[in-house]
Design a protein around this motif. Structure first.
Motif, PDB file in Angstrom:
ATOM      1  N   THR A  94     -16.188  -0.018 -10.182  1.00  0.00           N
ATOM      2  CA  THR A  94     -15.657   0.047  -8.822  1.00  0.00           C
ATOM      3  C   THR A  94     -14.195  -0.395  -8.727  1.00  0.00           C
ATOM      4  O   THR A  94     -13.688  -0.629  -7.634  1.00  0.00           O
ATOM      5  CB  THR A  94     -16.508  -0.821  -7.875  1.00  0.00           C
ATOM      6  OG1 THR A  94     -16.576  -2.165  -8.388  1.00  0.00           O
ATOM      7  CG2 THR A  94     -17.917  -0.262  -7.743  1.00  0.00           C
ATOM      8  N   ASP A  95     -13.503  -0.495  -9.855  1.00  0.00           N
ATOM      9  CA  ASP A  95     -12.111  -0.950  -9.858  1.00  0.00           C
ATOM     10  C   ASP A  95     -11.300  -0.055 -10.800  1.00  0.00           C
ATOM     11  O   ASP A  95     -11.461  -0.110 -12.020  1.00  0.00           O
ATOM     12  CB  ASP A  95     -12.042  -2.405 -10.310  1.00  0.00           C
ATOM     13  CG  ASP A  95     -10.661  -3.026 -10.114  1.00  0.00           C
ATOM     14  OD1 ASP A  95      -9.657  -2.315 -10.318  1.00  0.00           O
ATOM     15  OD2 ASP A  95     -10.595  -4.217  -9.773  1.00  0.00           O
ATOM     16  N   ALA A  96     -10.436   0.770 -10.224  1.00  0.00           N
ATOM     17  CA  ALA A  96      -9.672   1.735 -11.009  1.00  0.00           C
ATOM     18  C   ALA A  96      -8.697   1.072 -11.975  1.00  0.00           C
ATOM     19  O   ALA A  96      -8.338   1.662 -12.994  1.00  0.00           O
ATOM     20  CB  ALA A  96      -8.918   2.681 -10.083  1.00  0.00           C
ATOM     21  N   SER A  97      -8.262  -0.146 -11.680  1.00  0.00           N
ATOM     22  CA  SER A  97      -7.350  -0.829 -12.595  1.00  0.00           C
ATOM     23  C   SER A  97      -8.090  -1.341 -13.822  1.00  0.00           C
ATOM     24  O   SER A  97      -7.530  -1.409 -14.919  1.00  0.00           O
ATOM     25  CB  SER A  97      -6.649  -1.985 -11.887  1.00  0.00           C
ATOM     26  OG  SER A  97      -7.581  -2.989 -11.489  1.00  0.00           O
ATOM     27  N   ILE A  98      -9.363  -1.663 -13.679  1.00  0.00           N
ATOM     28  CA  ILE A  98     -10.146  -2.143 -14.812  1.00  0.00           C
ATOM     29  C   ILE A  98     -10.642  -0.982 -15.663  1.00  0.00           C
ATOM     30  O   ILE A  98     -10.640  -1.055 -16.901  1.00  0.00           O
ATOM     31  CB  ILE A  98     -11.339  -2.999 -14.328  1.00  0.00           C
ATOM     32  CG1 ILE A  98     -10.830  -4.254 -13.613  1.00  0.00           C
ATOM     33  CG2 ILE A  98     -12.232  -3.397 -15.512  1.00  0.00           C
ATOM     34  CD1 ILE A  98     -11.933  -5.125 -13.040  1.00  0.00           C
ATOM     35  N   ASN A  99     -11.053   0.110 -15.025  1.00  0.00           N
ATOM     36  CA  ASN A  99     -11.544   1.247 -15.821  1.00  0.00           C
ATOM     37  C   ASN A  99     -10.407   2.119 -16.351  1.00  0.00           C
ATOM     38  O   ASN A  99     -10.655   3.127 -17.017  1.00  0.00           O
ATOM     39  CB  ASN A  99     -12.574   2.075 -15.052  1.00  0.00           C
ATOM     40  CG  ASN A  99     -12.020   2.774 -13.826  1.00  0.00           C
ATOM     41  OD1 ASN A  99     -10.928   3.327 -13.830  1.00  0.00           O
ATOM     42  ND2 ASN A  99     -12.821   2.772 -12.755  1.00  0.00           N
ATOM     43  N   LEU A 100      -9.182   1.727 -16.058  1.00  0.00           N
ATOM     44  CA  LEU A 100      -7.958   2.325 -16.603  1.00  0.00           C
ATOM     45  C   LEU A 100      -7.585   3.665 -15.983  1.00  0.00           C
ATOM     46  O   LEU A 100      -6.564   4.253 -16.344  1.00  0.00           O
ATOM     47  CB  LEU A 100      -8.027   2.477 -18.137  1.00  0.00           C
ATOM     48  CG  LEU A 100      -8.350   1.211 -18.931  1.00  0.00           C
ATOM     49  CD1 LEU A 100      -8.352   1.508 -20.417  1.00  0.00           C
ATOM     50  CD2 LEU A 100      -7.357   0.102 -18.612  1.00  0.00           C
ATOM     51  N   SER A 101      -8.367   4.165 -15.055  1.00  0.00           N
ATOM     52  CA  SER A 101      -8.027   5.450 -14.445  1.00  0.00           C
ATOM     53  C   SER A 101      -6.747   5.352 -13.617  1.00  0.00           C
ATOM     54  O   SER A 101      -6.003   6.337 -13.499  1.00  0.00           O
ATOM     55  CB  SER A 101      -9.183   5.956 -13.586  1.00  0.00           C
ATOM     56  OG  SER A 101      -9.454   5.079 -12.504  1.00  0.00           O
ATOM     57  N   ALA A 102      -6.462   4.183 -13.070  1.00  0.00           N
ATOM     58  CA  ALA A 102      -5.249   4.009 -12.278  1.00  0.00           C
ATOM     59  C   ALA A 102      -3.996   4.240 -13.110  1.00  0.00           C
ATOM     60  O   ALA A 102      -2.977   4.720 -12.610  1.00  0.00           O
ATOM     61  CB  ALA A 102      -5.222   2.616 -11.661  1.00  0.00           C
ATOM     62  N   PHE A 103      -4.067   3.911 -14.393  1.00  0.00           N
ATOM     63  CA  PHE A 103      -2.923   4.082 -15.274  1.00  0.00           C
ATOM     64  C   PHE A 103      -2.747   5.536 -15.707  1.00  0.00           C
ATOM     65  O   PHE A 103      -1.737   5.893 -16.292  1.00  0.00           O
ATOM     66  CB  PHE A 103      -3.075   3.188 -16.502  1.00  0.00           C
ATOM     67  CG  PHE A 103      -3.168   1.728 -16.169  1.00  0.00           C
ATOM     68  CD1 PHE A 103      -2.030   1.005 -15.865  1.00  0.00           C
ATOM     69  CD2 PHE A 103      -4.387   1.085 -16.128  1.00  0.00           C
ATOM     70  CE1 PHE A 103      -2.098  -0.345 -15.539  1.00  0.00           C
ATOM     71  CE2 PHE A 103      -4.482  -0.262 -15.801  1.00  0.00           C
ATOM     72  CZ  PHE A 103      -3.332  -0.971 -15.500  1.00  0.00           C
ATOM     73  N   MET A 104      -3.745   6.366 -15.416  1.00  0.00           N
ATOM     74  CA  MET A 104      -3.690   7.788 -15.737  1.00  0.00           C
ATOM     75  C   MET A 104      -3.373   8.625 -14.504  1.00  0.00           C
ATOM     76  O   MET A 104      -3.470   9.842 -14.525  1.00  0.00           O
ATOM     77  CB  MET A 104      -5.028   8.232 -16.322  1.00  0.00           C
ATOM     78  CG  MET A 104      -5.456   7.493 -17.574  1.00  0.00           C
ATOM     79  SD  MET A 104      -4.357   7.801 -18.970  1.00  0.00           S
ATOM     80  CE  MET A 104      -4.749   9.517 -19.304  1.00  0.00           C
TER      81      MET A 104
END
Length: 220
Positions: A94-104
């Protein structure tokens, strides 16, 4: 296969831009199944499940990075299966910064897990029993799933690959932990265990024990 004897089938489906391996694992006797790491292409995965006539009971995640969880929400909605991940990576769902999708440039926020896994938990899928190994290093909550019967297999996520190991430079990663996880949790398995990794081709514990340049010097 003798009548009444358990038999496990594995369907490997590389999905998404990073070709993460999604596995559909099922008991041939009961048609009960688990989906491991549905990272993308949810409709394609669902089509195969329906084609095989399977009842998916769990969506299992080896860790919470975006390329392994991208189709979780879709499949959860379609199948009603229990979403399970190790507690150490639970927030990644539930956290895009932890699952790394935010960096993509994406925001892969899925659904909260239904079940938090821990070391030595055992999940039953028809006649198959799958044991959880906590293998931190690639991420804090990385896990591998071991089947001892009816076949010998281990689903290693991004912990161990054919001829390589997972990255440890992401948040929550640790090279020392990764090597310890491989040495203490995976290399104690028999040489005949088939490895189903998170990317690339399958291998065996025996092959990686002797030929993997990243680990052979750490294993006696």
């Amino acid at each position: 296969m003798r009548k009444g004897e358990a038999n496990m089938k594995v369907i490997a489906m590389p999905v998404g831009e990073l070709a993460a391996n999604c596995y559909i694992v099922y008991c041939e006797n009961t048609k009960k199944a688990v989906v491991i790491d549905p990272g993308a292409e949810g409709q394609r995965v669902l089509n195969r499940i329906q084609y095989e006539g399977l009842k998916v009971e769990y969506i299992l995640l080896t860790h919470g990075h975006f390329d392994h969880i991208g189709a979780v929400k879709f499949l959860k909605e379609q199948l009603g299966a229990t979403v399970a991940i190790h507690s150490g990576d639970a927030e990644a769902l539930t956290d895009a910064s932890i699952n790394l999708s935010a960096f993509m440039g994406e925001h892969s926020v899925q659904v909260p897990p239904d079940l938090l896994l821990k070391e030595r938990d055992v999940l039953t899928i028809g006649d198959i029993k799958m044991e959880v190994l906590h293998t931190p290093g690639h991420s804090e909550g990385s896990a591998c799933f071991v089947v001892n019967s009816p076949v010998k297999a281990v689903f290693t996520g991004d912990t161990l690959f054919q001829g390589s190991i997972g990255r440890s430079d992401f948040p929550g990663g640790s090279y020392d932990q990764l090597i310890s996880s491989i040495k203490d949790k995976l290399m104690v398995l028999g040489d005949d265990y088939t490895i189903y990794p998170g990317h690339g081709l399958k291998s065996t514990i025996g092959t990686e024990r002797t030929a993997n340049p990243f680990i052979r010097y750490y294993v006696k």
